[in-house]
Design an enzyme around this catalytic site. Structure first.
Site, PDB file in Angstrom:
ATOM      1  CG  ASP A  14      -1.777  -1.164   1.382  1.00 51.43           C
ATOM      2  OD1 ASP A  14      -2.958  -1.100   1.035  1.00 51.43           O
ATOM      3  OD2 ASP A  14      -1.276  -2.209   1.830  1.00 51.43           O
ATOM      4  CG  ASN A  38      -2.096  -5.371   4.930  1.00 48.55           C
ATOM      5  OD1 ASN A  38      -2.363  -6.528   4.604  1.00 48.55           O
ATOM      6  ND2 ASN A  38      -1.794  -4.441   4.046  1.00 48.55           N
ATOM      7  CB  THR A 123      -4.647  -0.883  -2.178  1.00 49.40           C
ATOM      8  OG1 THR A 123      -4.455   0.044  -1.091  1.00 49.40           O
ATOM      9  CG2 THR A 123      -4.536  -0.149  -3.497  1.00 49.40           C
ATOM     10  CG  PHE A 164      -5.444 -10.199   3.418  1.00 48.44           C
ATOM     11  CD1 PHE A 164      -5.489 -10.917   4.598  1.00 48.44           C
ATOM     12  CD2 PHE A 164      -5.465  -8.804   3.481  1.00 48.44           C
ATOM     13  CE1 PHE A 164      -5.568 -10.265   5.826  1.00 48.44           C
ATOM     14  CE2 PHE A 164      -5.536  -8.144   4.695  1.00 48.44           C
ATOM     15  CZ  PHE A 164      -5.582  -8.883   5.871  1.00 48.44           C
ATOM     16  CG  ASN A 165      -6.946  -6.474  -0.077  1.00 44.61           C
ATOM     17  OD1 ASN A 165      -6.454  -6.431   1.048  1.00 44.61           O
ATOM     18  ND2 ASN A 165      -6.358  -5.947  -1.134  1.00 44.61           N
ATOM     19  CG  HIS A 238       0.119  -8.026  -3.795  1.00 43.76           C
ATOM     20  ND1 HIS A 238       0.032  -9.183  -4.514  1.00 43.76           N
ATOM     21  CD2 HIS A 238       0.759  -8.380  -2.633  1.00 43.76           C
ATOM     22  CE1 HIS A 238       0.568 -10.183  -3.839  1.00 43.76           C
ATOM     23  NE2 HIS A 238       1.025  -9.721  -2.692  1.00 43.76           N
ATOM     24  CG  ASP A 239      -2.013  -2.979  -2.176  1.00 41.43           C
ATOM     25  OD1 ASP A 239      -2.758  -3.866  -2.647  1.00 41.43           O
ATOM     26  OD2 ASP A 239      -1.817  -2.832  -0.953  1.00 41.43           O
TER      27      ASP A 239
END
Ligand code: BDR
Ligand code: CA
Length: 311
Positions: A14, A38, A123, A164-165, A238-239
């Site tokens: 992030d 997170n 994100t 996860f998100n 990722h983000d």
């Protein structure tokens, strides 16, 4: 100039997403909101304040959002992001004045002030965005697109079925995916390939600049955690890929597919069920990222750190 808002749960990747947006010359980062994911809501908000302090961007409005998912108990990711949510280096203590408003109010405010629809980039878990749509359904028409990091066609991380998100707040994800707002899903199939190797992280750290000197150790911590848990040979950022795909759309290739969120599954909570073969005959409601141009992705990341070091 594309106008964007980032809703995040920093988190190492992030942080990189915020940095890419802050350094970009062709997007305007109107605001940042935080959500529990997170780490707890308190910690992700603190981390966002520290990141903006490091970047000396007191001008970007920041607001704290939901401390827990809509219906579920909060699940955090300390094995990946550490106890603080940003383990691996010391960031400066916050020296900014965040907004008193709730994240949902700030997002609505920023959207309403704009003449043109803007892009939302979530994100983290989708709790704030779902709350926004529940409280203020009329706002949807002012959002050009949601480009989110979450889900996967074939890939998963927190369980064998889910990313996860989406797993953390599947009910919120369902509300967002069914909102009718155009969605680009930047999921694990592409973000797990969007890696910085240990050697590339070393190179960043060796620059020893104001930002690179902190980003280097943070990313090494993140890469080690990913190696230990998933056997990945580097840090998947990722983000940042979600933000980069807004700045430089050619970095991903997408396919329009039907995506639904599993909220009931005993083993599959939070799965993004992607109808790759069109067998359901349901509306193709999401642009799903299926390929990534890693070279351009890395160039933008390196350029981001370089630019921020001299600011
Ligand atoms: C997502 O989960 C979080 O740990 C990361 O910040 C990213 O948003 C990857 O599954
Ligand atoms: Ca995140």
């Amino acid at each position: 100039m594309k106008k964007i808002i980032i809703d995040c749960d920093p988190g190492h990747d992030d942080m990189m997403a915020i940095m890419v947006a802050a350094a970009s010359g062709n997007t305007e980062l109107l605001g940042i909101t935080t959500v529990a994911g997170n780490q707890t809501g308190e910690k992700t908000f603190l981390n966002a304040q520290k990141i903006l302090t490091l970047l000396n961007r007191k001008d970007i409005p920041l607001a704290r959002g939901a401390d827990k998912p809509l219906l579920r108990k909060l699940v955090t990711a300390p094995t990946v992001h550490g106890i603080t949510g940003l383990d691996g280096a010391e960031l400066p203590e916050p020296d900014i004045l965040p907004c008193k408003d709730h994240a949902v109010e700030l997002i609505a405010d920023l959207i309403e002030k704009q003449a043109q629809p803007l892009t939302l980039i979530p994100t983290g878990p989708l709790t704030n965005i779902a709350l926004l749509f529940l409280i203020n359904p009329g706002i949807k028409k002012h959002i050009e697109r949601i480009v989110l990091m979450g889900g996967g066609v074939y890939d998963s991380n927190i369980t064998p079925a889910a990313e996860f998100n989406i797993y953390v707040d599947p009910e919120a994800a369902k509300i967002v995916f069914e909102s009718g707002v155009p969605i680009t899903m930047v999921g694990l199939d592409v973000t797990n390939k969007s890696l910085l190797s240990f050697e590339e992280i070393d190179k960043i750290e060796k620059k020893r600049g104001k930002v690179s000197g902190i980003v280097g150790p943070l990313l090494r911590y993140f890469a080690e955690a990913n190696r230990k848990i998933f056997g990945i040979g580097g840090a998947p950022i990722h983000d940042a890929l979600a933000v980069i795909s807004v700045i430089e759309p050619s970095v991903i290739k997408t396919r329009k597919l039907n995506v639904e969120i599993e909220t009931d599954g005993r083993l599959t909570r939070g799965r993004t069920v992607v109808d790759v073969y069109g067998v359901t005959g349901k509306e193709q409601n999401v642009d799903v990222a299926i390929e990534v141009d890693i070279k351009t992705f890395k160039e933008i990341l390196f350029d981001t750190v370089k630019r921020l070091d001299v600011l």
